[in-house]
Write an enzyme that holds these catalytic residues in place. Structure first.
Site, PDB file in Angstrom:
ATOM      1  N   HIS A   1     110.737  82.629 118.165  1.00 55.21           N
ATOM      2  CA  HIS A   1     111.240  82.390 116.803  1.00 55.21           C
ATOM      3  C   HIS A   1     111.417  83.683 116.011  1.00 55.21           C
ATOM      4  O   HIS A   1     112.129  83.696 115.014  1.00 55.21           O
ATOM      5  CB  HIS A   1     110.268  81.456 116.076  1.00 55.21           C
ATOM      6  CG  HIS A   1     110.814  80.826 114.849  1.00 55.21           C
ATOM      7  ND1 HIS A   1     112.025  80.165 114.808  1.00 55.21           N
ATOM      8  CD2 HIS A   1     110.307  80.741 113.575  1.00 55.21           C
ATOM      9  CE1 HIS A   1     112.249  79.704 113.593  1.00 55.21           C
ATOM     10  NE2 HIS A   1     111.225  80.045 112.822  1.00 55.21           N
TER      11      HIS A   1
ATOM     12  N   SER B   1     115.086  80.892 109.890  1.00 54.87           N
ATOM     13  CA  SER B   1     114.291  79.674 109.918  1.00 54.87           C
ATOM     14  C   SER B   1     114.599  78.799 108.696  1.00 54.87           C
ATOM     15  O   SER B   1     115.739  78.396 108.503  1.00 54.87           O
ATOM     16  CB  SER B   1     112.804  80.040 110.008  1.00 54.87           C
ATOM     17  OG  SER B   1     112.006  78.928 110.323  1.00 54.87           O
TER      18      SER B   1
ATOM     19  N   ASP C   1     112.527  79.852 121.661  1.00 52.78           N
ATOM     20  CA  ASP C   1     112.040  79.446 120.343  1.00 52.78           C
ATOM     21  C   ASP C   1     111.319  78.102 120.443  1.00 52.78           C
ATOM     22  O   ASP C   1     111.885  77.111 120.896  1.00 52.78           O
ATOM     23  CB  ASP C   1     113.225  79.330 119.371  1.00 52.78           C
ATOM     24  CG  ASP C   1     112.802  79.333 117.907  1.00 52.78           C
ATOM     25  OD1 ASP C   1     111.732  78.782 117.602  1.00 52.78           O
ATOM     26  OD2 ASP C   1     113.553  79.881 117.079  1.00 52.78           O
TER      27      ASP C   1
END
Length: 271
Positions: free
Chosen positions: A250, A98, A222
């Site tokens: 995610h 991320s 995601d």
């Protein structure tokens, strides 16, 4: 082994060095708003396979110092470089999830990939987490602005509201509590400032500068870093390979941890 690395005055980065004499080194950089402990399902397995796994806590998060400044991608990448220098790391795999994925991309461009033999991106927030006039694949900027405001208004509620976005399937209370605990270790100002960074900064110019083999792991469900971001990274990074995760959002390193670990190890072992 646990220790801290000083990166600037009054700022220490926490390092958890697991199996320091392993055959190959993988340095993990976590995403927002978590800590290195998000990778526990990698740290449970990979050291047994002979890998040295190094988890760091980004400034403002986990056990690291929590200054009121320094949450742009350049400073975060500089912190990673300080860890690399302190541990004298060479020929290692650099991985990021991320916002951590965005940070390691900036590291590759800012320091010309210093010491890195391979790059691994896990649901990375690149080239832009938010929509732009020439990049319609991210989230609306106003959505991130609302999250930032909710951090200032009621951070516990923000964490509870955000947890379901990280997962493909509905989360249990236990999993939501785990996410909450990791997120609540962070400083509120760090949580907000980092959100401003991934709302406003982009990495379009960084991607073509990556010169090492790159593995892109990304959940097709995601809802934070949408799957088209992975396709854009795959297109922009030479010698990159994209592996879709069909049953993940995610948090693919948790939701499909066996596949995640297998792909990461296979990549690390490739000549």
């Amino acid at each position: 082994m646990e220790y801290t690395v000083k990166t600037e005055q009054d700022v220490n980065i926490y390092v958890n060095d697991i199996n320091p004499y392993g055959k190959k080194t993988i340095l993990f950089v976590h995403g927002w708003p978590l800590s290195h402990r998000a990778f526990e399902y990698q740290f449970n397995v990979l050291p047994k396979m002979g890998y040295r796994c190094i988890g760091i806590d980004t400034r403002g998060f986990g056990n690291s110092s929590k200054p009121f400044w320094g949450y742009d991608y350049n400073r975060l990448a500089e912190d990673v470089r300080c860890v690399v220098d302190a541990l004298k790391l060479r020929n290692f795999v650099l991985g990021g999830h991320s916002m951590g994925g965005a940070t390691v991309i900036r590291y590759m461009s800012l320091f010309k990939g210093y010491g890195v033999s391979k790059l691994a991106l896990f649901a990375a927030a690149a080239p832009s987490l938010t929509m732009r006039p020439d990049f319609p694949y991210g989230l609306p900027k106003e959505d991130i602005t609302k999250i930032i405001q909710s951090i200032y208004d009621n951070r516990p509620q923000m964490l509870l509201d955000t947890a379901p976005m990280f997962f493909y399937k509905p989360v249990t209370k236990a999993l939501s509590d785990w996410f909450f605990q990791l997120g609540f270790e962070a400083a509120s100002w760090a949580t907000a400032e980092c959100a401003k960074t991934f709302r406003d900064e982009s990495l379009f110019n960084d991607l073509p500068q990556i010169q090492v083999p790159t593995l892109i792991l990304h959940g097709i469900h995601d809802r934070v870093c949408l799957f088209p971001l992975a396709e854009a990274m795959n297109k922009a990074i030479r010698n990159s390979r994209l592996v879709p995760f069909e049953y993940s959002g995610h948090s693919l390193f948790f939701e499909e941890k066996d596949k995640f670990n297998m792909e990461l190890v296979k990549f690390a072992d490739q000549l």
